[in-house]
Each structure stands twice: as structure tokens, then as C-alpha cells.
Enzyme design. Structure first.
Site, PDB file in Angstrom:
ATOM      1  N   CYS A 199       0.811  -1.224   0.000  1.00  0.00           N
ATOM      2  CA  CYS A 199       0.000   0.000   0.000  1.00  0.00           C
ATOM      3  C   CYS A 199       0.842   1.271   0.000  1.00  0.00           C
ATOM      4  O   CYS A 199       0.639   2.173  -0.827  1.00  0.00           O
ATOM      5  CB  CYS A 199      -0.979  -0.016   1.168  1.00  0.00           C
ATOM      6  SG  CYS A 199      -0.220   0.036   2.810  1.00  0.00           S
TER       7      CYS A 199
ATOM      8  N   HIS B 123      -2.619   1.065   6.791  1.00  0.00           N
ATOM      9  CA  HIS B 123      -2.979   0.994   5.370  1.00  0.00           C
ATOM     10  C   HIS B 123      -3.221   2.403   4.840  1.00  0.00           C
ATOM     11  O   HIS B 123      -3.604   3.310   5.578  1.00  0.00           O
ATOM     12  CB  HIS B 123      -4.235   0.143   5.172  1.00  0.00           C
ATOM     13  CG  HIS B 123      -4.495  -0.189   3.735  1.00  0.00           C
ATOM     14  ND1 HIS B 123      -3.733  -1.094   3.029  1.00  0.00           N
ATOM     15  CD2 HIS B 123      -5.401   0.301   2.846  1.00  0.00           C
ATOM     16  CE1 HIS B 123      -4.177  -1.179   1.781  1.00  0.00           C
ATOM     17  NE2 HIS B 123      -5.182  -0.333   1.648  1.00  0.00           N
TER      18      HIS B 123
ATOM     19  N   HIS C  77      -5.846   1.726  -4.443  1.00  0.00           N
ATOM     20  CA  HIS C  77      -4.928   1.226  -3.419  1.00  0.00           C
ATOM     21  C   HIS C  77      -4.501  -0.203  -3.727  1.00  0.00           C
ATOM     22  O   HIS C  77      -5.096  -0.885  -4.560  1.00  0.00           O
ATOM     23  CB  HIS C  77      -5.567   1.308  -2.019  1.00  0.00           C
ATOM     24  CG  HIS C  77      -6.678   0.325  -1.791  1.00  0.00           C
ATOM     25  ND1 HIS C  77      -6.890  -0.312  -0.592  1.00  0.00           N
ATOM     26  CD2 HIS C  77      -7.668  -0.144  -2.604  1.00  0.00           C
ATOM     27  CE1 HIS C  77      -7.934  -1.111  -0.661  1.00  0.00           C
ATOM     28  NE2 HIS C  77      -8.428  -1.024  -1.865  1.00  0.00           N
TER      29      HIS C  77
END
Length: 388
Positions: A303, A351, A363
Site C-alpha cells: 500500500c 494501510h 490502493h
């Protein structure tokens, strides 16, 4: 005698004690087993699909946290390795200078030898620590200013070389610690992912179907919230545009306008929008590439690796981890998100995704998934930042 013996009553045979004992033991065993069966704890029920889903999601989140630890340790290790190499190079250079000065001192000693004055001046020049002789007045009187400077340089270089060796040693110790942390984080990631895969592998076909249905419901709810945010942002943008248009409209009664002040900050907004276009163009080009923990591209990403690479394409250097990226730029509320902003998730900030507008982001989700567009409400939002 035989006739009399034939009229005797036959002796009755009794059951032996061992037979009775065996029967009693058998009954006792049955009773004991029955009692144990009755009092044994009931078998633990199998987890529901909802519980499995929650557990798997939690394991992936934990793996994400460990991935950020791995990324931090890897970055620290790389930085420390560069510092160690630089320090070792500097130490080697100072050692070479020290040797050159020592050779020059040796030339002076050889000259004194030829002149028949080897002691004690030669001893001074060839000693490991000439400074110990430095304050001897009778010796200093025999030395030229050039020789005195060489001795002073020698002493300085000795100290510098010792300092660099100490710095290199300390830096190597730090590097060793970073590498140990790197190995630990890597192991933790692998353990969490292995546990999640094991849970999923035990599901039956029907359970997997049920789990997929739960995922669809979760995604649908997240998309509903994204659509609601999109409507709110569109309404806010329209209101802002209407207000700006009204301020730019000339006052009919006075013949003057008041709209000049509305341009304040427009250059900054335009500059950010231009950067955001580059960020999103890069991010869209990565859609479909696999998530791989610790990866920074170009064939796969985690990420924070994706967000770092996307903003680099716009000329902005972001740090490696989510924990550092969240500290860069300006904090913004969810309602005020603009394309290009970074959205962070979970309380541990493990994240991150790139906001693309309309409540959606691009993402790198998790192991087993590819870079994709998804609602920002798919995970609990921690906060958002505008990097530039």
C-alpha cells in the site's frame, strides 16, 4: 467299596473368586467411562462464517502492520548500510593519510641516521606515539618548523582515524540491530499470512460461497457510503461555485465588482490539481498489478509502496511507511478530500490509499489481491493528508 462310593452326592462347584473380581472390575470401568463421558467438556463449536471473516480480516490487518515494520526496518537498514560504507571509507582515507605522515617521519629519521643523530630524534620519529616525545625541549630544539608541523599532523590524524573507527563500529552495531528487526518483521508477516490462508483453506465450498456473499454485502455498503460522500461533495462544490459567481457579478447599482478577491489561493489549488492528475494517472496505470508486501514497484506494490511511487511521479518524495507518510503535508477532513489526497486506515495506521474522487480510492489492498479502485469506506478511516 466301589458300590458304596457310587451313592455319594456329587460336590457342588462354586464360582471362583477371580471370576467375581473380573466382573466387578469390568463394571467399575464401564461406570467410570460413563461418568467421564457425562462430565467431559462439550466439543467447541466450529466458528461461524462471520467469525471467520472477522478473523481473516484481522490477520490481514496485522500482516499489514508487520509489513510497515518491515518497511521501516528495511529503510533504516539501507540508510545505515550507506552510513557504514561512508564511515569505513573515511576511516580508510584517514588511515592512508596517517601512513603517509608516518612515512614522511621515517624520511626525517633516515636523514638523521645519515647525519649520525639517530638517537633520540629517530626514536621520536619512528614511535607509534610521537606526541609522547613532543614536549621534550632538547628534542624540539633539533626539529625544523616543517618537522614540527608533520608531527602535529600525525597526532591529529591519529585522533581522526580513531574517531572514525569508533563511529564505524557503532554504526555497524546499529546496522546489525536493524537487520535483526528486519528478519523478525518478515517472519511475523509470513506467520500472519499463513494463519489466514490456513483458515480459508479449511472452508467448504458452501462456506466459501457464504463468505463471498458477505464480502459483496460489505462492498455494497461501502459503495453506498462513497456515493453519499460524492453527493455531499458535489453539493458543496456547487455551492462554492455559485457563491464565487455571485461575488464576481458586478453590482448594478454602483457599477463596481467585488470578485477580484475570490482568486486568492486559486494558483495553489491549480498547482495541486495538476500534481494530483499525475499521481492518479500513475496509480491508474498500476491497476491490476499484484499486492506484494514490501514491494515498491514497478511490477508489484504494497500500500505505501504504491502511494510513494505515485507521488514520486508528480515530483514529490514521500517516506516509505504509512506511519511517516501520515505526517507529511496538511491534514484534511474526509468531507474535504480532493483527488490525490492520501487516506489512512485503522487505528494503527497500517494501510493507505490514494483518493480519486466520488468517495473512491486506488490502493494495493492485501496479499492475494491486485491494485484496484475501491470505496474509502471499505475499511475504518483513520484520517487523511494532502501531501503537497
Amino acid at each position: 467299596m466301589p458300590a458304596l462310593a457310587s451313592h455319594r452326592k456329587p460336590r457342588t462347584r462354586l464360582r471362583t473368586t477371580p471370576a467375581v473380581g473380573l466382573t466387578t472390575a469390568a463394571l467399575a470401568s464401564v461406570t467410570l467411562l460413563s461418568t467421564q463421558s457425562a462430565t467431559a467438556a462439550p466439543a467447541k463449536p466450529a466458528p461461524t462464517i462471520e467469525e471467520v471473516q472477522k478473523k481473516v480480516d484481522d490477520l490481514f490487518r496485522q500482516a499489514g502492520t508487520e509489513t510497515q515494520k518491515y518497511n521501516a526496518a528495511k529503510a533504516a537498514s539501507a540508510k545505515q548500510r550507506a552510513e557504514v560504507d561512508a564511515l569505513l571509507q573515511a576511516a580508510a582515507e584517514r588511515a592512508e593519510k596517517l601512513n603517509e605522515t608516518r612515512r614522511e617521519l621515517g624520511h626525517y629519521a633516515a636523514a638523521q641516521y645519515r647525519d649520525g643523530a639517530i638517537a633520540p630524534t629517530a626514536t621520536f620519529f619512528l614511535a607509534d606515539d610521537p606526541q609522547s616525545y613532543f614536549d621534550q625541549d632538547q628534542l624540539m630544539a633539533r626539529m625544523t618548523s616543517r618537522q614540527q608541523k608533520v608531527v602535529a599532523d600525525f597526532r591529529t590524524q591519529q585522533n581522526e582515524a580513531a574517531t572514525k573507527r569508533a563511529e564505524a563500529t557503532k554504526s555497524l552495531e546499529t546496522l546489525t540491530a536493524s537487520q535483526a528487526e528486519l528478519r523478525t518483521s518478515k517472519q511475523q508477516v509470513q506467520e500472519k499470512l499463513s494463519e489466514a490462508r490456513t483458515l480459508l483453506s479449511k472452508l467448504t465450498a458452501e462456506e466459501k460461497k457464504r463468505l463471498a456473499e458477505l464480502e459483496r454485502k460489505k462492498e455494497a455498503e461501502a459503495k453506498r457510503k462513497a456515493d453519499e460522500l460524492a453527493r455531499q461533495q458535489a453539493a458543496a462544490a456547487k455551492e462554492k461555485a455559485d457563491r464565487a459567481a455571485k461575488e464576481k457579478t458586478p453590482d448594478q447599482s454602483s457599477g463596481t465588482g467585488t470578485g477580484s478577491s475570490t482568486d486568492t489561493g486559486s494558483g495553489s489549488d491549480s498547482g495541486y490539481a495538476s500534481q494530483a492528475e499525475k499521481v492518479l494517472a500513475f496509480a491508474r496505470a498500476q491497476i491490476g498489478k499484484p499486492y506484494v508486501w514490501g514491494a515498491t514497484g514497478p511490477s508489484s506494490y504494497d500500500c505505501s509502496g504504491l502511494t510513494q511511487a505515485a507521488w514520486k511521479a508528480a515530483g514529490v518524495s514521500l517516506p516509505r511507511t504509512t506511519w511517516d507518510q501520515v505526517e507529511v503535508g496538511t491534514r484534511v477532513a474526509t468531507a474535504d478530500l480532493q483527488p490525490g489526497d492520501l487516506v489512512f486506515f485503522y487505528d494503527d495506521i497500517s494501510h493507505v490509499g490514494i483518493y480519486k474522487g466520488d468517495g473512491m480510492m486506488i490502493h494495493a489492498p492485501k496479499p492475494g489481491a491486485n491494485v484496484r479502485e475501491e470505496s474509502i469506506y471499505y475499511m475504518p478511516i483513520y484520517g487523511s493528508v494532502r501531501p503537497a
